[in-house]
Design a protein around this motif. Structure first.
Motif, PDB file in Angstrom:
ATOM      1  N   UNK A   1      -8.525  -0.519   8.258  1.00  0.00           N
ATOM      2  CA  UNK A   1      -7.607  -1.052   7.259  1.00  0.00           C
ATOM      3  C   UNK A   1      -7.187   0.048   6.299  1.00  0.00           C
ATOM      4  N   UNK A   2      -5.918   0.045   5.944  1.00  0.00           N
ATOM      5  CA  UNK A   2      -5.347   1.062   5.066  1.00  0.00           C
ATOM      6  C   UNK A   2      -4.665   0.359   3.900  1.00  0.00           C
ATOM      7  N   UNK A   3      -5.211   0.506   2.699  1.00  0.00           N
ATOM      8  CA  UNK A   3      -4.663  -0.196   1.543  1.00  0.00           C
ATOM      9  C   UNK A   3      -4.458   0.780   0.392  1.00  0.00           C
ATOM     10  N   UNK A   4      -3.245   0.754  -0.195  1.00  0.00           N
ATOM     11  CA  UNK A   4      -2.926   1.684  -1.279  1.00  0.00           C
ATOM     12  C   UNK A   4      -2.220   0.952  -2.417  1.00  0.00           C
ATOM     13  N   UNK A   5      -2.450   1.423  -3.637  1.00  0.00           N
ATOM     14  CA  UNK A   5      -1.753   0.939  -4.819  1.00  0.00           C
ATOM     15  C   UNK A   5      -0.945   2.097  -5.394  1.00  0.00           C
ATOM     16  N   UNK A   6       0.331   1.837  -5.699  1.00  0.00           N
ATOM     17  CA  UNK A   6       1.205   2.859  -6.257  1.00  0.00           C
ATOM     18  C   UNK A   6       1.783   2.360  -7.582  1.00  0.00           C
ATOM     19  N   UNK A   7       2.231   3.300  -8.406  1.00  0.00           N
ATOM     20  CA  UNK A   7       2.790   2.950  -9.707  1.00  0.00           C
ATOM     21  C   UNK A   7       4.288   3.230  -9.727  1.00  0.00           C
ATOM     22  N   UNK A   8       5.074   2.322 -10.305  1.00  0.00           N
ATOM     23  CA  UNK A   8       6.530   2.480 -10.308  1.00  0.00           C
ATOM     24  C   UNK A   8       6.995   3.553 -11.282  1.00  0.00           C
ATOM     25  N   UNK A   9       8.248   3.956 -11.135  1.00  0.00           N
ATOM     26  CA  UNK A   9       8.850   4.920 -12.058  1.00  0.00           C
ATOM     27  C   UNK A   9       8.956   4.312 -13.448  1.00  0.00           C
ATOM     28  N   UNK A  10       8.957   5.160 -14.457  1.00  0.00           N
ATOM     29  CA  UNK A  10       9.011   4.693 -15.848  1.00  0.00           C
ATOM     30  C   UNK A  10      10.234   3.817 -16.108  1.00  0.00           C
TER      31      UNK A  10
END
Length: 278
Positions: free
Chosen positions: A1-10
């Protein structure tokens, strides 16, 4: 399983909270924790591979096969997928869908709107770009581009509803319709109409969700039977009020508040949280 969290642009904040990307090669049905989706938020879901089924406790189940908006959920829901699965998720704040897509509450049916029915092919193109990417780092760039593009194409703005939602969050849901009416100089029917059109929920139901989530964050830290819960430390006047909301949003009677029964959905212990009630 491959799970990632990313943050949006300002430029996308506070409308967009986080991006999730989940890839799992498991074949067959994969049962997702009941509270994968936080109360009060909406989610833009791009099913890149496989399909997902949402089973609300009080509504007919529906299938996610392409690009869709999900939320605001107002009852307990089960979510399962047929693997192998690849899915990208954009977590929006309460008024993020209106800001990004210009969609009002009356365009949804039972928490769901199929984005492929819109004239723009933006989300189909975005899903194709995610399928063809060579590096996981591209997820953030691709989703940022899509969200900024669609937001810039909208001319809708209803700052009063945005401000009301933020104010209710600051007050942790401890606010009456009368107080909101006086604060924003609007009649109660007008206030309810504006808020519901933008947020997708009546103001008092949204306040109720905030009180419930705030109480859970406090009570989750205690290892006590529910009948010993110090409700005085929460926004609830008595235990019966809390149990009523617990039944509404979890579709079961509360017993013990330990990490295993908290309403924060988690992937297996070695992975990060999927969504939090925040």
């Amino acid at each position: 399983m491959n799970f990632h969290i990313y943050h949006p642009a300002d430029a996308l904040r506070p409308f967009v909270k986080q991006y999730y990307y989940w890839e799992d090669n498991t074949r067959g049905t994969i049962q997702i924790p009941q509270n994968l989706f936080a109360l009060g938020d909406q989610y833009l879901i791009l099913m890149l591979e496989g399909k997902g089924e949402v089973k609300p406790a009080t509504h007919k189940a529906f299938t996610l096969t392409g690009n869709a908006i999900l939320g605001h959920l107002t009852c307990a829901c089960q979510f399962q997928v047929e693997g192998p699965v690849k899915v990208a998720v954009v977590q929006l704040n309460p008024y993020g869908c209106f800001r990004l897509l210009g969609l009002q509450a009356d365009s949804f049916t039972n928490y769901y709107r199929n984005l492929d029915t819109l004239n723009s092919g933006l989300w189909t193109e975005t899903a194709n770009a995610l399928r063809e990417m060579k590096d996981m780092k591209e997820v953030e760039t691709i989703l940022d581009k899509a969200c900024i593009t669609t937001m810039e194409s909208q001319c809708c703005s209803m700052r009063t509803a945005d401000d009301m939602a933020d104010y209710m969050l600051i007050r942790q849901g401890n606010v009456s319709l009368q107080e909101l009416s006086e604060r924003y100089q609007l009649s109660k029917p007008t206030l309810e109409r504006i808020f519901t059109a933008v947020i997708g929920l009546p103001p008092l139901l949204y306040a109720r969700m905030i009180r419930y989530k705030t109480a859970l964050r406090a009570l989750r830290q205690l290892n006590l039977p529910e009948w010993q819960l110090p409700v005085a430390a929460t926004a609830y006047y008595n235990q019966a009020m809390f149990i009523e909301d617990y039944l509404q949003f979890n579709h079961q009677t509360p017993s013990y508040f330990t990490p295993s029964t908290a309403t924060i959905a988690q992937m297996p212990a070695e992975h990060q949280q999927v969504a939090v009630a925040s």
